[in-house]
Design a protein around this motif. Structure first.
Motif, PDB file in Angstrom:
ATOM      1  N   LEU A  41       0.817  -1.210   0.000  1.00  0.00           N
ATOM      2  CA  LEU A  41       0.000   0.000   0.000  1.00  0.00           C
ATOM      3  C   LEU A  41       0.855   1.266   0.000  1.00  0.00           C
ATOM      4  O   LEU A  41       0.539   2.224  -0.705  1.00  0.00           O
ATOM      5  CB  LEU A  41      -0.931  -0.011   1.215  1.00  0.00           C
ATOM      6  N   ALA A  45       0.691   4.165  -2.878  1.00  0.00           N
ATOM      7  CA  ALA A  45       0.402   5.571  -2.569  1.00  0.00           C
ATOM      8  C   ALA A  45       1.536   6.480  -3.030  1.00  0.00           C
ATOM      9  O   ALA A  45       1.286   7.546  -3.606  1.00  0.00           O
ATOM     10  CB  ALA A  45       0.150   5.739  -1.075  1.00  0.00           C
ATOM     11  N   GLU A  46       2.776   6.085  -2.800  1.00  0.00           N
ATOM     12  CA  GLU A  46       3.931   6.897  -3.213  1.00  0.00           C
ATOM     13  C   GLU A  46       3.905   7.148  -4.717  1.00  0.00           C
ATOM     14  O   GLU A  46       4.141   8.258  -5.178  1.00  0.00           O
ATOM     15  CB  GLU A  46       5.240   6.212  -2.826  1.00  0.00           C
ATOM     16  N   VAL A  48       1.267   6.775  -6.843  1.00  0.00           N
ATOM     17  CA  VAL A  48       0.046   7.454  -7.287  1.00  0.00           C
ATOM     18  C   VAL A  48       0.168   8.961  -7.112  1.00  0.00           C
ATOM     19  O   VAL A  48      -0.215   9.718  -8.007  1.00  0.00           O
ATOM     20  CB  VAL A  48      -1.195   6.903  -6.546  1.00  0.00           C
ATOM     21  N   VAL A  49       0.701   9.428  -5.984  1.00  0.00           N
ATOM     22  CA  VAL A  49       0.793  10.881  -5.774  1.00  0.00           C
ATOM     23  C   VAL A  49       1.750  11.528  -6.770  1.00  0.00           C
ATOM     24  O   VAL A  49       1.639  12.721  -7.045  1.00  0.00           O
ATOM     25  CB  VAL A  49       1.164  11.271  -4.319  1.00  0.00           C
ATOM     26  N   THR A  59     -11.420   5.712  -4.340  1.00  0.00           N
ATOM     27  CA  THR A  59     -10.719   4.507  -3.908  1.00  0.00           C
ATOM     28  C   THR A  59     -11.256   4.033  -2.571  1.00  0.00           C
ATOM     29  O   THR A  59     -12.107   4.675  -1.958  1.00  0.00           O
ATOM     30  CB  THR A  59      -9.194   4.766  -3.832  1.00  0.00           C
ATOM     31  N   LEU A  63      -6.455   2.865   1.068  1.00  0.00           N
ATOM     32  CA  LEU A  63      -5.612   3.574   0.112  1.00  0.00           C
ATOM     33  C   LEU A  63      -5.845   5.074   0.225  1.00  0.00           C
ATOM     34  O   LEU A  63      -4.908   5.864   0.131  1.00  0.00           O
ATOM     35  CB  LEU A  63      -5.860   3.089  -1.316  1.00  0.00           C
ATOM     36  N   ARG A  65      -6.487   6.777   2.932  1.00  0.00           N
ATOM     37  CA  ARG A  65      -5.702   7.243   4.077  1.00  0.00           C
ATOM     38  C   ARG A  65      -4.212   7.325   3.732  1.00  0.00           C
ATOM     39  O   ARG A  65      -3.524   8.278   4.102  1.00  0.00           O
ATOM     40  CB  ARG A  65      -5.906   6.330   5.279  1.00  0.00           C
ATOM     41  N   ALA A  66      -3.724   6.314   3.019  1.00  0.00           N
ATOM     42  CA  ALA A  66      -2.304   6.317   2.631  1.00  0.00           C
ATOM     43  C   ALA A  66      -2.003   7.494   1.705  1.00  0.00           C
ATOM     44  O   ALA A  66      -0.949   8.128   1.816  1.00  0.00           O
ATOM     45  CB  ALA A  66      -1.938   4.993   1.953  1.00  0.00           C
ATOM     46  N   LEU A  67      -2.927   7.827   0.824  1.00  0.00           N
ATOM     47  CA  LEU A  67      -2.748   8.982  -0.060  1.00  0.00           C
ATOM     48  C   LEU A  67      -2.801  10.282   0.735  1.00  0.00           C
ATOM     49  O   LEU A  67      -2.011  11.195   0.498  1.00  0.00           O
ATOM     50  CB  LEU A  67      -3.810   8.980  -1.160  1.00  0.00           C
ATOM     51  N   ARG A  70       0.231  11.361   2.366  1.00  0.00           N
ATOM     52  CA  ARG A  70       1.219  11.889   1.427  1.00  0.00           C
ATOM     53  C   ARG A  70       0.755  13.185   0.774  1.00  0.00           C
ATOM     54  O   ARG A  70       1.277  13.586  -0.253  1.00  0.00           O
ATOM     55  CB  ARG A  70       1.536  10.828   0.382  1.00  0.00           C
TER      56      ARG A  70
END
Length: 117
Positions: A41, A45-46, A48-49, A59, A63, A65-67, A70
């Motif tokens: 995950l 996220a790394e 995708v941003v 989403t 995911l 929260r992970a976004l 970041r």
């Protein structure tokens, strides 16, 4: 394999996430953004941003929260469905709950309990 048409890939070309590209009010959108099976995950996220900077995305919560960790901003999305009973040609089928479940009034539940669920 996911049925989505677009893929976010890592530096080695391996799939990290799948999505369907859309446009919403002039903004590119990654609809149904979901991690590839087995993809970490944090790595998803790394990437995708970076790859989808400036895009919107729909989403799952983890995911999302992970976004957000970041720098992405969160927005809750929901749908409301209604049915006009008076205009219906036939009445709706009665709801049949699984065994050991019973309906009760929404007022009988503490809102904080629902929020936590």
């Amino acid at each position: 394999m996911n049925s989505a048409t677009d893929v976010v890939r890592d530096a080695g070309g391996e799939p990290l996430a799948y999505y369907e590209e859309e446009h919403r009010e002039g903004v590119r959108w990654a609809q149904d953004l979901c991690p590839a099976e087995g993809a970490p995950l944090a790595a998803v996220a790394e990437r995708v941003v970076v790859d989808l900077a400036g895009w919107g995305a729909t989403t799952q919560a983890l995911l999302g929260r992970a976004l957000a960790e970041r720098g992405a901003s969160l927005e809750r999305e929901f749908d409301t469905y209604t049915h006009a009973l008076r205009e219906s040609s036939k009445p709706p089928e009665p709801v049949r709950l699984p065994e050991k479940l019973a309906p009760f009034a929404a007022q009988a539940v503490d809102p904080q309990t629902l929020r936590a669920a």
